[in-house]
Design an enzyme around this catalytic site. Structure first.
Site, mmCIF file in Angstrom:
data_model
loop_
_atom_site.group_PDB
_atom_site.id
_atom_site.type_symbol
_atom_site.label_atom_id
_atom_site.label_comp_id
_atom_site.label_asym_id
_atom_site.label_seq_id
_atom_site.Cartn_x
_atom_site.Cartn_y
_atom_site.Cartn_z
ATOM 1 N N ASP A 52 0.136 -1.511 -2.356
ATOM 2 C CA ASP A 52 1.111 -1.120 -3.375
ATOM 3 C C ASP A 52 1.487 -2.326 -4.238
ATOM 4 O OD1 ASP A 52 1.106 1.246 -2.008
ATOM 5 O OD2 ASP A 52 3.278 1.324 -1.683
ATOM 6 N N HIS A 86 0.725 -4.735 0.627
ATOM 7 C CA HIS A 86 1.139 -5.032 -0.752
ATOM 8 C C HIS A 86 0.300 -6.186 -1.281
ATOM 9 C CE1 HIS A 86 4.567 -2.930 1.035
ATOM 10 N NE2 HIS A 86 4.894 -2.573 -0.194
HETATM 11 ZN ZN LIG Z 1 6.271 -0.348 -4.449
#
Ligand SMILES: [Zn+2]
Length: 184
Positions: A6, A152
């Site tokens: 993400d 991430h």
């Molecule tokens: Zn996010």
């Protein structure tokens, strides 16, 4: 298992992650933030060129619960349109920022047959712990083969984490793949 990232694209951190994935024969789904797509088009192009999947993480990463439903849908449609210029798909799996999914958005998605791309395994890479600590945490309670793993691609810790885990997962016989492209 299915690997997802993400909050990219990130010009500093996404490329080394792509290098690692390539070195280990792995693919992943990248849930990109719309307003970062326009700032780093070469990173997005590389993600697509190397066989990974694009996901929609909204245009500006708001709390969707702060917005009326039509503004929420605009956030998603605008990111979809931008992603579409790279992979030709009209829509993409959507992952809500912060995992916050208001009931009105869920209802709208259900009505239009769109799915929400949640995760089932949280690597906790956003906690900014030293990589050896993160790696030990994952080793102590590892993902299983059907899990959707959340990471991430916006920080250096994730690169170290991935560098530690990918060889191990490969040795254990896991295949590491993008989420299957289903209904988006
Ligand atoms: Zn996010």
């Amino acid at each position: 298992m299915f690997l997802t990232f993400d909050d990219g694209p990130d010009p500093e951190h996404t490329p080394p992650i792509l290098d690692l994935l390539k070195a280990h024969g792995a693919t992943a789904t990248f849930f990109l933030i719309g307003d970062r797509i326009d700032r780093h088009p070469e990173v997005v192009q590389r993600i697509v060129d190397e066989g990974h999947e694009l996901g929609n993480h909204s245009w500006g990463h708001p709390f969707m619960s702060d917005l009326p439903i039509e503004r929420q849908m605009e956030e998603i449609a605008r990111a979809d349109a931008s992603l579409s210029t790279y992979d030709g798909r009209a829509t993409h799996p959507f992952r809500p920022p912060y995992g916050v999914l208001p009931r009105n958005l869920l209802t709208r998605f259900a009505r239009t047959g769109r799915t929400i791309a949640f995760w089932s395994y949280d690597s906790q890479d956003y906690e900014r712990l030293p990589a050896p600590v993160l790696i030990r945490q994952v080793q102590a309670d590892p993902p299983r083969s059907g899990d959707v793993v959340l990471m991430h691609d916006d920080n250096a810790g994730t690169i170290e984490l991935l560098a530690g885990l990918l060889p191990e997962w490969r040795a254990q016989g896991y295949s590491v793949r993008a989420m299957p492209a289903g209904r988006a």
